[in-house]
Design an enzyme around this catalytic site. Sequence first.
Site, mmCIF file in Angstrom:
data_model
loop_
_atom_site.group_PDB
_atom_site.id
_atom_site.type_symbol
_atom_site.label_atom_id
_atom_site.label_comp_id
_atom_site.label_asym_id
_atom_site.label_seq_id
_atom_site.Cartn_x
_atom_site.Cartn_y
_atom_site.Cartn_z
ATOM 1 N N GLY A 192 -0.339 -3.541 11.124
ATOM 2 C CA GLY A 192 -0.279 -2.739 10.057
ATOM 3 C C GLY A 192 0.654 -3.099 9.233
ATOM 4 N N ARG A 296 0.726 -14.722 7.433
ATOM 5 C CA ARG A 296 0.162 -15.649 7.032
ATOM 6 C C ARG A 296 1.187 -16.915 7.148
ATOM 7 N NH1 ARG A 296 -4.074 -15.073 3.408
ATOM 8 N NH2 ARG A 296 -3.589 -17.211 2.486
ATOM 9 N N HIS A 468 8.754 13.521 -19.679
ATOM 10 C CA HIS A 468 8.403 14.610 -18.882
ATOM 11 C C HIS A 468 7.073 15.055 -19.361
ATOM 12 C CE1 HIS A 468 8.873 18.322 -16.498
ATOM 13 N NE2 HIS A 468 8.125 18.805 -17.375
#
Length: 495
Positions: A192, A296, A468
Site C-alpha cells: 500500500g 524497489r 481566490h
Amino acid sequence: MAEIESPAARGDVHAGVLVLGAGPGGYTAAFRAADLGQSVVLADQRPALGGVCLNVGCIPSKALLHAARVIAETREMAAHGIRFGDPDIDLDALRGWKDGVVSRLTGGLAGLARQRKVATLRGTGRFVSANLAEVTAADGGVTTVSFDRAIIAAGSSAVRLPFMPNDDRRVLDSTGALDLASVPRRLLVIGGGIIGLEMATVYHELGARVTVVELMDQLIPGADRDIVAPLAKHIKARYENIYLTTKVTGAEAGAGTGTGTGKHADKDAGGLRVSFDGPGAPDHDVFDQVLVAVGRVPNGRLVGAENAGVLVDDRGYIPVDKQQRTNVAHIFAIGDVVGPPMLAHKATHEGRVAAEVAAGQRSYFDARVIPSVAYTDPEVAWAGVTETEARAAGVPYGKGVFPWAASGRALSLGRDEGMTKLLFDPASKRLIGAGLVGPNAGELVAETAHAIEMGADAADIALTIHPHPTLSETVGLSAEAFEGTITDLYLPKRK
Ligand code: NAD
C-alpha cells in the site's frame, strides 16, 4: 519509439564524462555536462532515453491516472445533476494514447541529446577498471568506452517476492501493470505504498475490483496518518478490501474467479490463490491478477562497480558525498542508486550537481527538502519534516491546519475531504514541514517546498496574497491558523 543512437562505429570511444543510465538523473547529468563543454557518452539498455520514470513509470502512470480521474468525475457528477453512461473503454486506444505521450517525450529527449552532441549508446554498461567501461548491446556487440570521469545513474529494480510465481504473467510489477494487457475482474495489490495505490486508482476506475494488502498499520507509511486518512476513507468505500498489518504468505495458480476483460483475459481462466496472515484478512482468496509493489532495490551491484574500485554497501547503494562523489574521486553516483527517497526529482538535482562537479564547478547537493507525492485520488503530498518524524525525534513544532471543507474552491470541485497542514519551528516560526491531501495536492506542495528553501516564516506565507478562490489559499490559511489571525475558521483563542 525513439531509438538510442549508436556512434557510427562500434569499437573504442572516449568520453570526457561517461553516464551510465539515461533516466531523469542520467540524462540531466549528461545534458548539463555537455552544456558545460564536456564530451559526453550516455549509455542505457532501453531503446529510448528516459529510464524507468519516463518509459514505464511516472509518465505513463500519470496518463492512465488522468483517464481514471475523468471516469471518476463523470460518475461523481451524477450526484450533482449530470449523468453520463458507463464508460466504454477501448483498452487498445487508451494504451496507444499512453504510449504516444511517452514517445513524444522520449523523442524530445533524443532531439535534445542530438542538439548537444551527446553520444548515446544502447546497451548494458559495466566498469572494467577505474577508467574503462564496456557497453554490451542486446546482440552481444561491445563498445569499449574509456573515460576521464563517470556518473553512475543506474537506478533501481522492483523487489520480487520469492514465494510468488513470478514467471506467471498474471503476477505483475509496475511495468506489467502499466502495459495494461487486460483489466482483471479481481486485482490484488501487494504493497500500500505509492506505486500500489496509484495503480489501484487506475485499475479501480477501469472496472477491476481491487484489494490492497499492506504490511504496516497504515497506507503510505512514510506520510502522516492524518494526511493519509482521507485517502484511506475514500478508497475503503470503493475498493473490495484493504488489509493492513497483513502479510502475504504464499501464492499459487488455482481455480479462477472467471475471466477479466481485454485481449489476454480469456486465456486467464484460472486465478491465483493467495494466502494471507493478518487481522481481518481471510486465510486465502483468489485473484485474476496480482500486482507486487513492495518497494524497489538499487542497481548498485549491476554495473561492475567493484572493477572500478567503487564501494557498494550491503543493500546495493553506492555511498556518495555532498558533491555526489563516490569513494573514487572521478566517479560520481546519483539517483536511486545512492539512496532513498527513490524519486526522479531528487535524481535530476543530483545529476546536475554531479555534472557540474565533474566539469570543475563547486556545486553541492544542499536541498533542504525533497517533496513526495502520491498521485492517488485524492492526492497525498508532503515536504520536509512530518509530524510523525518530529515527534519521534523530539523536534519541537507548532501546527497550522486548514480543512478543505471550509474552502470554496474545494467544495466547487465536489470534494471536501482535503486538508492542508503546515508545521513551524516554534522559536523562529519558520516553516519546517507540510502535508496535504486532496485533489491537486501534488501541485500545491511545491509552494511549501519553496517556502522551506527560502526560510519563509508563518507571516511570509500568511501575508502572501493567494488568489481566490483556489486550493492554494489553503496554504496561506494554514499559516494564518498557526498565527491565530485566521478569519475563515473560528479557532478558540490560545491561552
Ligand atoms: P514504497 O516503499 O512506496 O511502498 C511499498 C509498500 O509495500 C510499503 O508501504 C511497505 O510497507 C509495503 N510492503 C513491503 N513488503 C510488503 C509485503 N511483503 N506485503 C505487503 N506490503 C509490503 O514502494 P513502491 O510503491 O513499490 O515504490 C517504489 C519507489 O518508487 C518508492 O521509493 C516510491 O517513492 C517511488 N515511486 C514514486 C512515485 C511518485 O513519486 N509518485 C511513484 C511511483 C514510485
